[in-house]
Scaffold this motif. Sequence first.
Motif, PDB file in Angstrom:
ATOM      1  N   ILE A  16      -8.355   6.712  -0.474  1.00 36.78           N
ATOM      2  CA  ILE A  16      -7.259   7.489  -0.868  1.00 36.78           C
ATOM      3  C   ILE A  16      -6.250   6.700  -1.594  1.00 36.78           C
ATOM      4  N   THR A  17      -6.131   5.407  -1.185  1.00 36.44           N
ATOM      5  CA  THR A  17      -5.124   4.717  -2.304  1.00 36.44           C
ATOM      6  C   THR A  17      -5.914   4.065  -3.439  1.00 36.44           C
ATOM      7  N   SER A  18      -7.278   4.340  -3.501  1.00 36.66           N
ATOM      8  CA  SER A  18      -8.033   3.619  -4.797  1.00 36.66           C
ATOM      9  C   SER A  18      -8.127   4.589  -5.688  1.00 36.66           C
ATOM     10  N   LEU A  19      -7.963   6.041  -5.202  1.00 41.62           N
ATOM     11  CA  LEU A  19      -8.215   7.318  -6.276  1.00 41.62           C
ATOM     12  C   LEU A  19      -6.995   8.231  -6.568  1.00 41.62           C
ATOM     13  N   PHE A  20      -5.881   7.884  -5.667  1.00 42.58           N
ATOM     14  CA  PHE A  20      -4.824   8.688  -5.747  1.00 42.58           C
ATOM     15  C   PHE A  20      -3.451   7.931  -5.628  1.00 42.58           C
ATOM     16  N   ALA A  21      -2.413   8.459  -6.170  1.00 45.50           N
ATOM     17  CA  ALA A  21      -0.981   7.808  -6.218  1.00 45.50           C
ATOM     18  C   ALA A  21      -0.069   8.142  -5.295  1.00 45.50           C
ATOM     19  N   PHE A  22      -0.241   7.709  -3.883  1.00 45.28           N
ATOM     20  CA  PHE A  22       0.757   8.032  -2.737  1.00 45.28           C
ATOM     21  C   PHE A  22       1.070   6.925  -2.389  1.00 45.28           C
ATOM     22  N   ARG A  23       2.527   7.168  -1.830  1.00 48.78           N
ATOM     23  CA  ARG A  23       3.156   6.094  -1.062  1.00 48.78           C
ATOM     24  C   ARG A  23       2.362   5.578   0.043  1.00 48.78           C
ATOM     25  N   ALA A  24       2.510   4.379   0.518  1.00 46.95           N
ATOM     26  CA  ALA A  24       1.609   3.689   1.708  1.00 46.95           C
ATOM     27  C   ALA A  24       1.928   4.658   3.080  1.00 46.95           C
ATOM     28  N   ARG A  25       2.984   5.257   3.381  1.00 46.00           N
ATOM     29  CA  ARG A  25       3.049   5.810   4.579  1.00 46.00           C
ATOM     30  C   ARG A  25       2.347   7.195   4.310  1.00 46.00           C
ATOM     31  N   ASP A  26       2.506   7.613   3.191  1.00 45.69           N
ATOM     32  CA  ASP A  26       1.622   9.009   2.904  1.00 45.69           C
ATOM     33  C   ASP A  26       0.117   8.819   3.010  1.00 45.69           C
ATOM     34  N   VAL A  27      -0.316   7.621   2.599  1.00 45.04           N
ATOM     35  CA  VAL A  27      -1.778   7.233   2.491  1.00 45.04           C
ATOM     36  C   VAL A  27      -2.106   7.245   3.971  1.00 45.04           C
ATOM     37  N   ARG A  57      -6.118  -3.793 -10.763  1.00 46.45           N
ATOM     38  CA  ARG A  57      -4.527  -3.765 -11.198  1.00 46.45           C
ATOM     39  C   ARG A  57      -3.738  -2.830 -10.589  1.00 46.45           C
ATOM     40  N   MET A  58      -4.145  -1.713 -10.674  1.00 39.32           N
ATOM     41  CA  MET A  58      -3.375  -0.458 -10.104  1.00 39.32           C
ATOM     42  C   MET A  58      -3.391  -0.422  -8.820  1.00 39.32           C
ATOM     43  N   ASN A  59      -4.336  -0.896  -7.975  1.00 41.00           N
ATOM     44  CA  ASN A  59      -4.401  -0.572  -6.477  1.00 41.00           C
ATOM     45  C   ASN A  59      -4.584  -1.720  -5.661  1.00 41.00           C
ATOM     46  N   ALA A  60      -4.488  -3.021  -6.170  1.00 41.14           N
ATOM     47  CA  ALA A  60      -4.708  -4.193  -5.146  1.00 41.14           C
ATOM     48  C   ALA A  60      -3.685  -4.085  -4.221  1.00 41.14           C
ATOM     49  N   GLY A  61      -2.153  -3.783  -4.393  1.00 42.19           N
ATOM     50  CA  GLY A  61      -1.191  -3.855  -3.584  1.00 42.19           C
ATOM     51  C   GLY A  61      -1.521  -2.887  -2.408  1.00 42.19           C
ATOM     52  N   GLY A  62      -1.611  -1.625  -2.715  1.00 42.65           N
ATOM     53  CA  GLY A  62      -1.787  -0.845  -1.727  1.00 42.65           C
ATOM     54  C   GLY A  62      -3.041  -1.022  -0.868  1.00 42.65           C
ATOM     55  N   ALA A  63      -4.061  -1.455  -1.481  1.00 43.07           N
ATOM     56  CA  ALA A  63      -5.568  -1.829  -0.662  1.00 43.07           C
ATOM     57  C   ALA A  63      -5.233  -2.943   0.242  1.00 43.07           C
ATOM     58  N   LEU A  64      -4.524  -3.960  -0.270  1.00 46.48           N
ATOM     59  CA  LEU A  64      -4.254  -4.934   0.345  1.00 46.48           C
ATOM     60  C   LEU A  64      -3.399  -4.702   1.773  1.00 46.48           C
ATOM     61  N   LEU A  65      -2.581  -3.732   1.683  1.00 44.60           N
ATOM     62  CA  LEU A  65      -1.679  -3.254   2.869  1.00 44.60           C
ATOM     63  C   LEU A  65      -2.691  -2.704   3.881  1.00 44.60           C
ATOM     64  N   VAL A  66      -3.367  -1.709   3.293  1.00 42.39           N
ATOM     65  CA  VAL A  66      -4.400  -0.855   4.152  1.00 42.39           C
ATOM     66  C   VAL A  66      -5.290  -1.996   5.072  1.00 42.39           C
ATOM     67  N   TRP A  67      -6.097  -2.736   3.974  1.00 41.26           N
ATOM     68  CA  TRP A  67      -7.013  -3.938   4.540  1.00 41.26           C
ATOM     69  C   TRP A  67      -6.712  -4.791   5.334  1.00 41.26           C
ATOM     70  N   GLY A  68      -5.347  -5.386   5.092  1.00 48.36           N
ATOM     71  CA  GLY A  68      -4.856  -6.616   5.677  1.00 48.36           C
ATOM     72  C   GLY A  68      -4.220  -5.957   7.348  1.00 48.36           C
ATOM     73  N   PHE A  69      -3.572  -4.547   7.185  1.00 47.06           N
ATOM     74  CA  PHE A  69      -3.510  -4.198   8.459  1.00 47.06           C
ATOM     75  C   PHE A  69      -4.673  -3.928   9.453  1.00 47.06           C
ATOM     76  N   TRP A  70      -5.645  -3.457   8.826  1.00 48.77           N
ATOM     77  CA  TRP A  70      -7.178  -3.479   9.626  1.00 48.77           C
ATOM     78  C   TRP A  70      -7.637  -4.553  10.110  1.00 48.77           C
ATOM     79  N   LEU A  71      -7.692  -5.511   9.285  1.00 49.20           N
ATOM     80  CA  LEU A  71      -8.166  -7.058   9.738  1.00 49.20           C
ATOM     81  C   LEU A  71      -7.221  -7.545  10.571  1.00 49.20           C
ATOM     82  N   GLY A  72      -5.863  -7.240  10.621  1.00 47.96           N
ATOM     83  CA  GLY A  72      -5.167  -7.918  11.835  1.00 47.96           C
ATOM     84  C   GLY A  72      -5.534  -7.480  13.083  1.00 47.96           C
ATOM     85  N   TRP A  73      -5.573  -5.944  12.777  1.00 50.10           N
ATOM     86  CA  TRP A  73      -5.812  -5.270  14.245  1.00 50.10           C
ATOM     87  C   TRP A  73      -7.122  -5.637  14.884  1.00 50.10           C
ATOM     88  N   ILE A  74      -8.179  -5.422  14.002  1.00 52.35           N
ATOM     89  CA  ILE A  74      -9.419  -5.694  14.516  1.00 52.35           C
ATOM     90  C   ILE A  74      -9.474  -7.139  15.040  1.00 52.35           C
TER      91      ILE A  74
END
Length: 228
Positions: free
Chosen positions: A152-163, A95-112
């Motif tokens: 980082i996004t799973s264990l800490f609360a940072f903005r996406a650009r800071d992550v 619940r806490m990290n799905a949004g941030g993780a999806l941003l990171v994971w989705g960007f990586w999947l698209g690029w790869i």
Amino acid sequence: MTSAAGSWERFGTGALSRTAALVHNLLVVELLLRVTTLPGLVATALDRDVSNLPLVALCALPAGPALSAALYALHHRGSDLTDLRPAAAFLRGYRMNAGGALLVWGFWLGWITVLAVNLANLGASGLPGWWVVPMTLVGAGTTLWMLNALVITSLFAFRARDVARLAAYLLFRAPGVSLGNACLVVVVLGGVLAGSEAVVALAGSLLALALLSNSRRLIAVVRKEFTR
């Protein structure tokens, strides 16, 4: 009476209890990983053809938030057999990290996916063969960045650009973490090539634990230097 109380206080602190607690956590997290990544099963049934790569990437999208939740649950696991709640920790992390993780994971999947399609069609594109080297290095670097960012996004609360910035900075600030994660990526790729994606998926909780273990130095640096 005192002896009984002392035995109760020691319950769940021995080596056997800690091992049992770890196995329990891994099994529960593995089950929840399977449930939250069900669309990925479609990808395992597809032929290994370049034309299927975009569909594979789409099916793999749920794996990012699920892996993030697994990292959160394993990081916050307890070794006391009287207080084991990995499912609650997993769901809270999801619940806490799905949004941030999806941003990171989705960007990586698209690029790869783009890199993989270009590499597979290198001859048809007219690019020289030596382009394989820089494109592979870019893919490897992006993958290591993604693993840092996901932790980082799973264990800490940072903005996406800071992550994103922290993940890139820590590639060089904590080179041991990058090396360990590179070895983990090689193991995963070896498992996929030697067996199938399903074989690797069945070891999801173990891979999450290995990633968490590799990232101890990264976690310590972030906690010490970038949190109050």
